[in-house]
Design an enzyme around this catalytic site. Sequence first.
Site, PDB file in Angstrom:
ATOM      1  N   HIS A 370       2.439  -0.717  32.862  1.00 50.75           N
ATOM      2  CA  HIS A 370       3.658   0.179  33.040  1.00 50.75           C
ATOM      3  C   HIS A 370       4.827  -0.608  32.461  1.00 50.75           C
ATOM      4  O   HIS A 370       5.072  -1.923  33.254  1.00 50.75           O
ATOM      5  CB  HIS A 370       4.035   0.848  34.414  1.00 50.75           C
ATOM      6  CG  HIS A 370       4.932   1.610  34.465  1.00 50.75           C
ATOM      7  ND1 HIS A 370       6.018   1.582  35.604  1.00 50.75           N
ATOM      8  CD2 HIS A 370       5.675   2.463  33.475  1.00 50.75           C
ATOM      9  CE1 HIS A 370       7.007   2.844  35.447  1.00 50.75           C
ATOM     10  NE2 HIS A 370       6.646   3.384  34.052  1.00 50.75           N
ATOM     11  N   HIS A 371       5.833  -0.459  31.763  1.00 50.92           N
ATOM     12  CA  HIS A 371       6.877  -1.088  31.115  1.00 50.92           C
ATOM     13  C   HIS A 371       7.936   0.096  31.345  1.00 50.92           C
ATOM     14  O   HIS A 371       8.461   0.704  30.386  1.00 50.92           O
ATOM     15  CB  HIS A 371       6.768  -1.238  29.787  1.00 50.92           C
ATOM     16  CG  HIS A 371       5.939  -2.532  29.441  1.00 50.92           C
ATOM     17  ND1 HIS A 371       5.716  -3.095  28.196  1.00 50.92           N
ATOM     18  CD2 HIS A 371       5.244  -3.298  30.438  1.00 50.92           C
ATOM     19  CE1 HIS A 371       5.054  -4.369  28.263  1.00 50.92           C
ATOM     20  NE2 HIS A 371       4.711  -4.341  29.535  1.00 50.92           N
ATOM     21  N   GLU A 372       8.504   0.069  32.343  1.00 50.04           N
ATOM     22  CA  GLU A 372       9.854   0.947  32.588  1.00 50.04           C
ATOM     23  C   GLU A 372      10.976  -0.029  32.060  1.00 50.04           C
ATOM     24  O   GLU A 372      11.338  -0.972  32.513  1.00 50.04           O
ATOM     25  CB  GLU A 372       9.954   1.458  34.282  1.00 50.04           C
ATOM     26  CG  GLU A 372      11.580   1.960  34.398  1.00 50.04           C
ATOM     27  CD  GLU A 372      11.890   3.233  33.480  1.00 50.04           C
ATOM     28  OE1 GLU A 372      10.978   4.275  33.443  1.00 50.04           O
ATOM     29  OE2 GLU A 372      12.657   3.197  32.544  1.00 50.04           O
ATOM     30  N   HIS A 440       7.269   7.708  27.990  1.00 52.98           N
ATOM     31  CA  HIS A 440       8.244   8.525  28.814  1.00 52.98           C
ATOM     32  C   HIS A 440       9.654   8.225  28.135  1.00 52.98           C
ATOM     33  O   HIS A 440       9.779   7.245  27.810  1.00 52.98           O
ATOM     34  CB  HIS A 440       7.917   8.114  29.892  1.00 52.98           C
ATOM     35  CG  HIS A 440       6.818   9.062  30.827  1.00 52.98           C
ATOM     36  ND1 HIS A 440       6.820   9.672  31.881  1.00 52.98           N
ATOM     37  CD2 HIS A 440       5.612   9.143  30.328  1.00 52.98           C
ATOM     38  CE1 HIS A 440       5.785  10.235  32.282  1.00 52.98           C
ATOM     39  NE2 HIS A 440       4.826   9.897  31.095  1.00 52.98           N
ATOM     40  N   GLU A 441      10.221   9.342  28.451  1.00 56.55           N
ATOM     41  CA  GLU A 441      11.742   9.539  27.955  1.00 56.55           C
ATOM     42  C   GLU A 441      11.787   9.111  26.366  1.00 56.55           C
ATOM     43  O   GLU A 441      12.324   8.087  26.046  1.00 56.55           O
ATOM     44  CB  GLU A 441      12.732   8.446  28.730  1.00 56.55           C
ATOM     45  CG  GLU A 441      12.769   8.800  30.096  1.00 56.55           C
ATOM     46  CD  GLU A 441      11.682   8.531  30.958  1.00 56.55           C
ATOM     47  OE1 GLU A 441      11.363   7.250  30.804  1.00 56.55           O
ATOM     48  OE2 GLU A 441      11.399   9.098  31.844  1.00 56.55           O
ATOM     49  N   GLU A 459       6.033  11.819  27.283  1.00 58.67           N
ATOM     50  CA  GLU A 459       6.523  12.952  28.087  1.00 58.67           C
ATOM     51  C   GLU A 459       7.518  13.624  27.025  1.00 58.67           C
ATOM     52  O   GLU A 459       7.013  14.706  26.417  1.00 58.67           O
ATOM     53  CB  GLU A 459       7.225  12.292  29.148  1.00 58.67           C
ATOM     54  CG  GLU A 459       7.835  13.036  30.139  1.00 58.67           C
ATOM     55  CD  GLU A 459       8.525  12.368  31.511  1.00 58.67           C
ATOM     56  OE1 GLU A 459       8.427  12.792  32.504  1.00 58.67           O
ATOM     57  OE2 GLU A 459       9.337  11.336  31.267  1.00 58.67           O
ATOM     58  N   GLU A 465       6.346  16.321  37.748  1.00 59.35           N
ATOM     59  CA  GLU A 465       7.136  15.658  38.538  1.00 59.35           C
ATOM     60  C   GLU A 465       8.613  16.523  39.012  1.00 59.35           C
ATOM     61  O   GLU A 465       9.139  16.336  40.068  1.00 59.35           O
ATOM     62  CB  GLU A 465       7.943  14.199  38.169  1.00 59.35           C
ATOM     63  CG  GLU A 465       8.571  14.317  37.042  1.00 59.35           C
ATOM     64  CD  GLU A 465       8.915  12.858  36.077  1.00 59.35           C
ATOM     65  OE1 GLU A 465       8.156  12.069  36.472  1.00 59.35           O
ATOM     66  OE2 GLU A 465       9.983  12.877  35.551  1.00 59.35           O
TER      67      GLU A 465
HETATM   68  C1  NOJ Z   1      10.360   8.725  35.004  1.00 52.92           C
HETATM   69  C2  NOJ Z   1       9.081   8.939  34.508  1.00 52.92           C
HETATM   70  O1  NOJ Z   1       8.798  10.150  33.721  1.00 52.92           O
HETATM   71  C3  NOJ Z   1       8.102   8.763  35.651  1.00 52.92           C
HETATM   72  O2  NOJ Z   1       6.782   8.900  35.170  1.00 52.92           O
HETATM   73  C4  NOJ Z   1       8.494   7.353  36.129  1.00 52.92           C
HETATM   74  O3  NOJ Z   1       7.543   7.218  37.413  1.00 52.92           O
HETATM   75  C5  NOJ Z   1       9.681   6.984  36.546  1.00 52.92           C
HETATM   76  N1  NOJ Z   1      10.624   7.296  35.386  1.00 52.92           N
HETATM   77  C6  NOJ Z   1       9.993   5.306  36.883  1.00 52.92           C
HETATM   78  O4  NOJ Z   1       9.654   4.939  35.714  1.00 52.92           O
END
Ligand code: NOJ
Length: 659
Positions: A370-372, A440-441, A459, A465
């Site tokens: 995971h790379h947020e 995502h985003e 996403e 969610e």
């Molecule tokens: C929003 C993402 O849609 C979600 O899947 C993720 O857990 C959170 N951001 C944190 O990165």
Amino acid sequence: MLISSALLFGCTTLAGANPLSVESPDGSIRLQFDTQDGVPTYSVVRNGKIILNPSRLGLKLKELPDLTEGFTVKSVERDAHDENWRPVWGEEAEIRDHYNEMRVNLEQKEVAPGRTVAVVFRVFDDGIGFRYEFPRQEALQDFAIMDEVTEFAFDDNHTTWSIPAEGVRFYEALFRELPLDEIGKVSTPVTIRCADGTHMALHEANLTDYAAMNVQAVPGGNTLTASLTPWQSGEKVFVTNVRVSPWRTLIIADNAGDMTLSRIMLNLNEPCAVENAEEFCVPQKYIGVWWCYHMKTATWEAGEHHGATTENVKRYMDFAARNNFGGVLVEGWNHDWATWDFSFTRPYEDFDIAELNRYGRENGVALIGHHETGGKIANYESQMHDGMKLYADNGMHYVKTGYVGDMLDGKELHSSQFGVRHYRNVIETAARYGLAIDNHEPVIPTGLQRTYPNLMTQEGVRGQEWDAWCPEGGNPPSHTVTLPFTRGLAGPMDFTPVTFRFDNPVMPQTHVNTTLAKQLALFVILYSPLQMASDEIENYMANPEPFQFVRDCPTDWEKTLFPEAEIGKYITTARKEKGGDTWYVGSATGEDARTAVINLNFLDPGATYLATIYRDGEGANYDTDPYPVVIEQKEVTSDSILSIPQGRSGGCAIKLAKI
Ligand code: NOJ
């Protein structure tokens, strides 16, 4: 198989009398191009019915004469194409790319002496695509586009589904059903239904080094005009090395199901450019140390309730291995979730990445990274190679990326050319490290997965969610039976279905507004080659019988069909597993209870199948009792028609195994 090419059929003609036209291979769609008074327009007719009235083409430029008027046709080139190709993964194993092409070379003799541009039209049996091409030339070097004046002048005030382009973060909104003239400025895809039942979808294909296209309704009319996402400085697109626009696409079909089966968008992207994609872009279903964060039973940051501990991840891996899941997503593994100043190489001290990859390999389960980024692009790009190398060195093949932040680097929109360039950089870099992406985003998908199969899912959708924390009470029943016909047209969705718990103790006003049987159905209906079963594993352990459907269901398909389809009301999706004989059916209804009538005429004639049906039990409905599920088995053939009652926001999931 390429049965025709420019060599055989291509021809260049000097422009004769306007207008020029090109027809689809079956002759049902005719596109006409005109330059009356020097203004380029196109129009579309299908089976004698006007789809688009003359609609303007052109672009406004910065500090240069606009590309909007003063045009004459210099020459016209024609081509025809018919090819079957096989995607690395997808909703079907083989796709036909069949179209007639007309390239109109235009020049602006007086407005900008010597300047030429081209508009290329491709007309398929199920719609059209066109794009602008800007050959590099003395009179047109690097330049900036200030606006695209492209119009879509529909013939009536049709019913539409879309989401607003402004005031919505990351495309996470409910699709609104509105008359075309009331939609304002919206993102694409825009889904359109005509009074006679014709269904259309307006979107774009191959968004490369350009801004995403939104469209805006012209008040009091039936016309939508292109509106590109700007840079903060006001320009829309800087045209440098990439000298073509994305394709503007319009699917045209007799009904909602046929519209959803159109593959125009994939056909208008380039063939696979990723070496050995089959080896690492492998469709999987996955679970995650994830829903616990939304339920607030664990935390992303290290501490007493840290989710991403080696021990907890092993527990998830054990469950995945026992239940036929290929991967476990782990969020909260890296510094620093407390500040959102992320390192992509520094794991929390209680997360042992090497040990977990060893354990995963031993058990046949992939660790999904995971790379947020928090939308901090400069921070991410400065570490991206090292972060991806860390994963590659540990034998990992999947990474979920995230961009939670109103603006990228605090200033640019996700759907701007800036964003588009960044996302492409990530896809290409990931491919070099043998990594597949769940983005995502994102910026809205435009079929790039044909070229980059490592862009496996995204996403850009109001996902499950929202049922965990949406203050208005979760996604409404119609949402999931609208998505396949709207956002789903753009590409795979990481919606993350299969919640088995319907309330949230820490936010009692939210609710998962489906029955349990509908959650199973969504695993088939909402397409994603990386498909998540999102709930905490304890809730699956407590319900092993219905969970069996998820254990069985694959995520890569030979063939897809829609035996029933009405936008926002209901959908029945039938998919045949790739490389096997088994079909999986997901059927769901929106707000209203109904009986699904599913004709099994897609099964092999003469064969008998064992149908295992997971359907709503007595009294099941989303608002008072989502839990009752009946599981029953019967023998069926291609002559069988199943009538299956569904509660309000209910559904059914069916496995059809050849005996
Ligand atoms: C929003 C993402 O849609 C979600 O899947 C993720 O857990 C959170 N951001 C944190 O990165």
